[in-house]
Write a protein that holds these residues in place. Structure first.
Motif, PDB file in Angstrom:
ATOM      1  N   ALA A  53      -1.457 -56.145  24.556  1.00 36.23           N
ATOM      2  CA  ALA A  53      -1.598 -54.696  24.412  1.00 36.23           C
ATOM      3  C   ALA A  53      -1.855 -54.049  25.757  1.00 36.23           C
ATOM      4  O   ALA A  53      -1.353 -52.962  26.040  1.00 36.23           O
ATOM      5  N   ALA A  54      -2.661 -54.714  26.606  1.00 34.57           N
ATOM      6  CA  ALA A  54      -3.010 -54.130  27.904  1.00 34.57           C
ATOM      7  C   ALA A  54      -1.808 -54.004  28.807  1.00 34.57           C
ATOM      8  O   ALA A  54      -1.752 -53.120  29.652  1.00 34.57           O
ATOM      9  N   ALA A  55      -0.807 -54.893  28.631  1.00 35.98           N
ATOM     10  CA  ALA A  55       0.339 -54.883  29.535  1.00 35.98           C
ATOM     11  C   ALA A  55       1.220 -53.665  29.331  1.00 35.98           C
ATOM     12  O   ALA A  55       2.018 -53.332  30.202  1.00 35.98           O
ATOM     13  N   SER A  56       1.108 -52.997  28.181  1.00 36.28           N
ATOM     14  CA  SER A  56       1.966 -51.852  27.916  1.00 36.28           C
ATOM     15  C   SER A  56       1.361 -50.536  28.387  1.00 36.28           C
ATOM     16  O   SER A  56       1.904 -49.475  28.126  1.00 36.28           O
ATOM     17  N   SER A  57       0.217 -50.606  29.059  1.00 35.37           N
ATOM     18  CA  SER A  57      -0.367 -49.414  29.657  1.00 35.37           C
ATOM     19  C   SER A  57      -1.031 -49.796  30.975  1.00 35.37           C
ATOM     20  O   SER A  57      -1.422 -50.948  31.178  1.00 35.37           O
ATOM     21  N   VAL A  58      -1.128 -48.824  31.862  1.00 37.23           N
ATOM     22  CA  VAL A  58      -1.654 -49.062  33.202  1.00 37.23           C
ATOM     23  C   VAL A  58      -2.623 -47.944  33.553  1.00 37.23           C
ATOM     24  O   VAL A  58      -2.366 -46.768  33.271  1.00 37.23           O
ATOM     25  N   ASN A  59      -3.724 -48.316  34.173  1.00 38.85           N
ATOM     26  CA  ASN A  59      -4.684 -47.334  34.663  1.00 38.85           C
ATOM     27  C   ASN A  59      -4.234 -46.815  36.025  1.00 38.85           C
ATOM     28  O   ASN A  59      -3.902 -47.604  36.921  1.00 38.85           O
ATOM     29  N   SER A  83       1.436 -45.081  29.693  1.00 33.87           N
ATOM     30  CA  SER A  83       1.740 -45.942  28.558  1.00 33.87           C
ATOM     31  C   SER A  83       3.248 -46.013  28.330  1.00 33.87           C
ATOM     32  O   SER A  83       3.973 -45.037  28.566  1.00 33.87           O
ATOM     33  N   VAL A  84       3.689 -47.168  27.846  1.00 26.41           N
ATOM     34  CA  VAL A  84       5.094 -47.358  27.475  1.00 26.41           C
ATOM     35  C   VAL A  84       5.295 -46.813  26.068  1.00 26.41           C
ATOM     36  O   VAL A  84       4.529 -47.120  25.143  1.00 26.41           O
ATOM     37  N   THR A  85       6.318 -45.986  25.892  1.00 27.16           N
ATOM     38  CA  THR A  85       6.616 -45.391  24.596  1.00 27.16           C
ATOM     39  C   THR A  85       8.110 -45.487  24.328  1.00 27.16           C
ATOM     40  O   THR A  85       8.869 -46.036  25.139  1.00 27.16           O
ATOM     41  N   LYS A  86       8.531 -44.906  23.258  1.00 27.65           N
ATOM     42  CA  LYS A  86       9.953 -44.754  23.020  1.00 27.65           C
ATOM     43  C   LYS A  86      10.506 -43.699  23.968  1.00 27.65           C
ATOM     44  O   LYS A  86       9.818 -42.756  24.331  1.00 27.65           O
ATOM     45  N   ARG A  87      11.734 -43.874  24.356  1.00 20.48           N
ATOM     46  CA  ARG A  87      12.333 -42.930  25.291  1.00 20.48           C
ATOM     47  C   ARG A  87      12.390 -41.536  24.673  1.00 20.48           C
ATOM     48  O   ARG A  87      12.792 -41.352  23.537  1.00 20.48           O
ATOM     49  N   GLU A  88      11.939 -40.569  25.465  1.00 16.44           N
ATOM     50  CA  GLU A  88      11.982 -39.184  25.052  1.00 16.44           C
ATOM     51  C   GLU A  88      12.737 -38.377  26.095  1.00 16.44           C
ATOM     52  O   GLU A  88      12.799 -38.757  27.261  1.00 16.44           O
TER      53      GLU A  88
END
Length: 908
Positions: A40-46, A124-129
């Motif tokens: 889970a941590a890998a899909s977001s970065v501080n 955070s990684v999300t769906k492309r918008e």
């Protein structure tokens, strides 16, 4: 004040330990940090602002973020969230990919004023918008119009005018943005000869819309400077950067010298804008910034200090830059014509320690002194309470001689000029600094090398092809700024706000060789190493200022060696003067930044990257794209080598900032081996001759191939280039297949494919320089990235055997390598072999090699002696055993050992 990381060292150590617990098991896998993908941590970065605190203003920001392999798909989107949970509008794109196609580095941009006042963010990684933004672009046949939502810029596609008009909410603020170049045909020798002067303007050859918004837009303009006689020379590249909601434009200005240094003396180089003016002269305002928030502010026609008082309200309004409305008191109004209007102003910074401001009424009349100061922050303003143009040069005093001009402010059309090279200074003299001293044969040149360490050869010490990149900004303002506002803008121009990731992220992602981090157990002895690392950086940071390592062609570099007798760096002794990346000074600074997160380390590394990538490299001509070895002049050495122009030194800045100019420099190196057919790196060693039309070139497996591998790897991950990938993999395979692997030393390489021919079986040996110009760092990345056991085996053999005892070398290699240099620096190779082979004996050996300090730094010392007059000209600090070669290698090795074999630090 020293700027430290936003993370304490203990926090960093603790975090790194948590991230890499169980490292002996993980480290036997290629790219171990990539195995964090899927968590889970890998899909977001501080993220945070560089320096840890939110800036007072932001004109937009661009930054890069690394991701573990397999974490982020190419079609992924991103979301930026502030500390308050609000979403921040963002534009994102990919800078590099992993071999599996997942994103390795992403780039992101936010608009002006966005993200404030938050000091920290989450990406955070999300769906492309679909990205949103205010930037609107109209691409016409002969011009481009870019609207940020605040300013509208009309960019020409031909002719002299880069920026045709510049408006704010449809109000014309400036126009006719043009490059200006002034030259003369002989230097100012004081011998009574009169130079012939000439003037050139920009002439556009191409315009490229590199990025089209909606948050960030980039326009690249290329051309040459042309005079009335149609002579075209001094190629330029101008990049204009736009951010949504911004009232400013960032300008990146690059020139490449292609003249004859014996007769093309540049005496002025800058960019000029016309500024329409209207209204009373007493409502027209001039501003310059000085040092420590200082501001020089005047009106074209002053109403203060007069014999007859216009009243406090008038005087206050004029000083504040507010509009004076209504009729002036009769005692002043009827005599206005007798108050002089000063239409011309100049701020001139001839040295890093002094500037002056002068003004005059108009051309043909004398200048009067207005003010003096030390280090101007290099920003000015011309306009009225109804709007005007603020303008400034970054690193203004550091890149002296610099100058800001305001002209004709008393007319309906004033002008401003930002001079990157000041016309009031002596002309730029790029001639070689000596006449060769009779070194007309190879034997004499070898003798010269023996005494001054200068590799001299006639015709090689030319500046032809070297470049310089400068940075400036223009701000389209709705009114005359307050002194506080202009000082804030000047501070921003000098130190633009930037966002970056927290320290552990580069190691979590496994970039820059960050895949091998072991447990980080603190101890008093290892804390000494950290303190020594800090000491060396802090010392060099102070030396830059103390030794005045400044100037248009010098800023960003440091010196190579110190003269303890004269108490000066050896600025005038051949190859001991400017460092030119020798023994990986650039890498030392970048890895120090990555380990500490210190803003001042980033800024110093940034300045060095700008310098070494431009000034120390030939970008056109017979030596392109090679760099020049260390010398009294940055281009003076006849050793033109890949180890100086290496992409390995540039990748950090590119991936951290997404800088397009550095991207150009890296791309230019992918075919660099072609030049080795004619410019053979080892001329003073073996008098080798190249084949200009050949399909092969002699390439060493150390400094040459390490540089090529860095270029090919970067091109492959940036663009997916099959050619770059094939050359890289072919070269790795054929090095591994050599009779003695890396100990074969060199071979003929097929330029088109990167394949090495087999070398003779008797060819065997090692050079102490092979692995001190980025080769270990690149091989570390390649082993994590590419599963090629034969290559890893060959590299690990080199790592283990270079510093091995003679008996062990004979047992494994069949013969000893003899006496080799730089044992301390090569301890990090031993440590890497220990990690990969899970060999405690090698880990302990690496620490012994490092701590014994052979051919490096033996004694940890933070002692400084302060010397003053009359022993020296100016007060200086001296530290024992300081040389840039030794410090760079010591720093890189200390950080590597603390990462690789931290747990094996020897007990007392």
């Amino acid at each position: 004040m020293q700027q430290k990381s936003n993370l304490s060292r203990r926090s960093f150590v603790r975090n790194a330990g948590l991230l890499t617990a169980g490292w002996p098991v993980l480290s036997c896998l290629p790219g171990t940090a990539a195995n964090h993908a899927g968590t889970a941590a890998a899909s977001s970065v501080n993220l945070h602002w560089l320096g840890g605190r939110a800036p007072s203003l932001s004109a937009g920001a661009t930054w890069g973020v690394p991701w573990p392999r397999g974490t982020v798909k190419q079609n992924a989107g991103f979301r930026l969230t502030g500390a308050d949970g609000d979403h921040i509008n963002i534009q994102s794109w990919s800078l590099a990919t992993w071999p599996d196609g997942s994103v390795k580095w992403s780039a992101h941009a936010i608009g002006a004023g966005k993200g404030l006042p938050s000091a920290a963010f989450t990406l955070s990684v999300t769906k492309r918008e679909t990205a949103n933004g205010e930037i609107q672009i109209t691409d016409n046949a002969d011009h481009i119009i870019i609207d940020t939502g605040v300013l509208q810029c009309d960019i020409g596609k031909s002719g002299a005018q880069l920026i045709r008009t510049l408006k704010r909410k449809e109000q014309l603020i400036a126009k006719e943005g043009t490059l200006v170049l002034l030259t003369q045909d002989i230097p100012d020798e004081g011998n009574g000869q009169s130079p012939k002067h000439d003037a050139f303007l920009s002439n556009i050859s191409s315009v490229t819309l590199e990025q089209q918004g909606p948050v960030r837009a980039v326009v690249k303009i290329e051309g040459k400077h042309v005079n009335a006689a149609k002579r075209a020379w001094l190629p330029f590249i101008i990049r204009l950067y736009f951010y949504e909601g911004a009232e400013s434009i960032r300008i990146l200005h690059t020139i490449t010298f292609d003249g004859n240094e014996q007769q093309d003396f540049i005496c002025g180089l800058g960019i000029r804008f016309a500024v329409p003016l209207s209204g009373e002269h007493y409502n027209r305002h001039v501003r310059f910034t000085g040092e420590e928030q200082g501001v020089f502010g005047e009106a074209v026609k002053g109403l203060t200090g007069l014999r007859r008082d216009p009243g406090a309200a008038v005087r206050t309004a004029q000083v504040d830059g507010d509009e004076i409305t209504g009729a002036l008191p009769a005692v002043v109004d009827k005599r206005l014509q007798y108050i002089p209007s000063f239409g011309d102003y100049t701020l001139f910074q001839p040295t890093p320690d002094a500037f002056e401001i002068q003004k005059r009424t108009k051309a043909g009349h004398g200048w009067i002194q207005s003010a003096y100061g030390r280090r101007s922050s290099g920003t000015g303003y011309l306009g009225t309470p109804a709007g005007g143009l603020a303008f400034g040069i970054r690193n203004f005093w550091q890149s002296h001689p610099a100058q800001l001009d305001i002209r004709n402010a008393h007319t309906e059309e004033g002008s401003i000029t930002m001079w990157f090279w000041a016309p009031r200074a002596s002309p730029m003299d790029l001639r070689f600094y000596h006449d060769g001293m009779g070194q007309d044969t190879f034997e004499k040149q070898r003798e010269g090398l023996e005494i001054t360490y200068e590799d001299y050869e006639p015709g090689f010490g030319t500046p032809f092809g070297v470049a310089r990149t400068s940075e400036a900004q223009i701000w389209v303002l709705p009114s005359t700024p307050s002194h506080e506002r202009l000082a804030s803008i000047a501070t921003y121009i000098q130190d633009p706000a930037m966002i970056t990731f927290d320290v552990p992220q580069w190691q979590t992602a496994g970039v820059f060789g960050g895949s091998w981090v072991g447990r980080q157990t603190p101890s008093a002895e290892k804390e000494q190493l950290h303190q020594q690392l800090d000491f060396y950086f802090d010392y060099y940071k102070r030396q830059v200022d103390e030794q005045h390592w400044y100037g248009y062609w010098n800023y960003g570099d440091v010196m190579h060696s110190y003269d303890t007798d004269r108490h000066v760096w050896r600025y005038d002794v051949g190859g001991f003067a400017w460092d030119n990346s020798e023994l990986s000074t650039d890498l030392w600074l970048w890895y120090y930044y990555l380990h500490t997160g210190r803003k001042d380390a980033f800024r110093m590394a940034e300045a060095m990257t700008r310098h070494t990538g431009e000034v120390d490299v030939h970008h056109i001509g017979p030596f392109a794209p090679l760099g020049s070895r260390h010398n009294v002049q940055h281009w003076g050495c006849s050793a033109k080598q890949l180890r100086i122009s290496t992409v390995t030194n540039r990748r950090f800045y590119y991936y951290l900032t997404a800088d397009e100019r550095v991207g150009d420099l890296m791309h230019a190196e992918i075919d660099a081996a072609d030049t080795l057919r004619t410019i053979v790196p080892g001329r003073k060693i073996g008098q080798q001759k190249g084949d200009p039309d050949g399909k092969y070139a002699g390439v060493s497996f150390g400094t040459d191939w390490g540089s090529l591998a860095g270029a090919w790897l970067t091109e492959w991950e940036r663009t997916g280039s099959k050619t770059a990938k094939d050359r890289l993999l072919n070269s790795m395979q054929t090095i591994a297949a050599q009779p003695h692997g890396f100990f074969t030393g060199s071979a003929q390489m097929e330029l088109a494919t990167g394949k090495f021919q087999p070398a003779p079986a008797e060819q065997f040996g090692a050079s102490h320089l092979s692995a001190v110009f980025g080769l270990p760092e690149i091989c570390t990345e390649l082993i994590a990235l590419v599963e090629m056991p034969a290559f890893e085996k060959a590299w690990l053999q080199y790592c283990e055997m270079y510093n091995a005892p003679e008996e062990e070398q004979k047992a494994v290699l069949g013969k000893s390598l003899g006496k080799l240099n730089l044992k301390q620096g090569h301890a990090r190779l031993t440590a890497f072999a220990a990690v990969r082979k899970q060999d405690k004996r090698l880990a302990q050996r690496a620490w012994v090699e490092f701590l014994e300090g052979e051919a490096g730094i033996r004694k940890f010392s933070k002692e400084i002696r302060t010397l003053s007059g009359p022993l020296v000209l100016n007060k200086v600090e001296e530290a024992d055993g300081i040389s840039t070669n030794a410090v760079a290698q010591w720093g890189l090795t200390a950080m590597a050992l603390l990462d690789y074999v931290n747990e094996d630090y020897p007990a007392k």
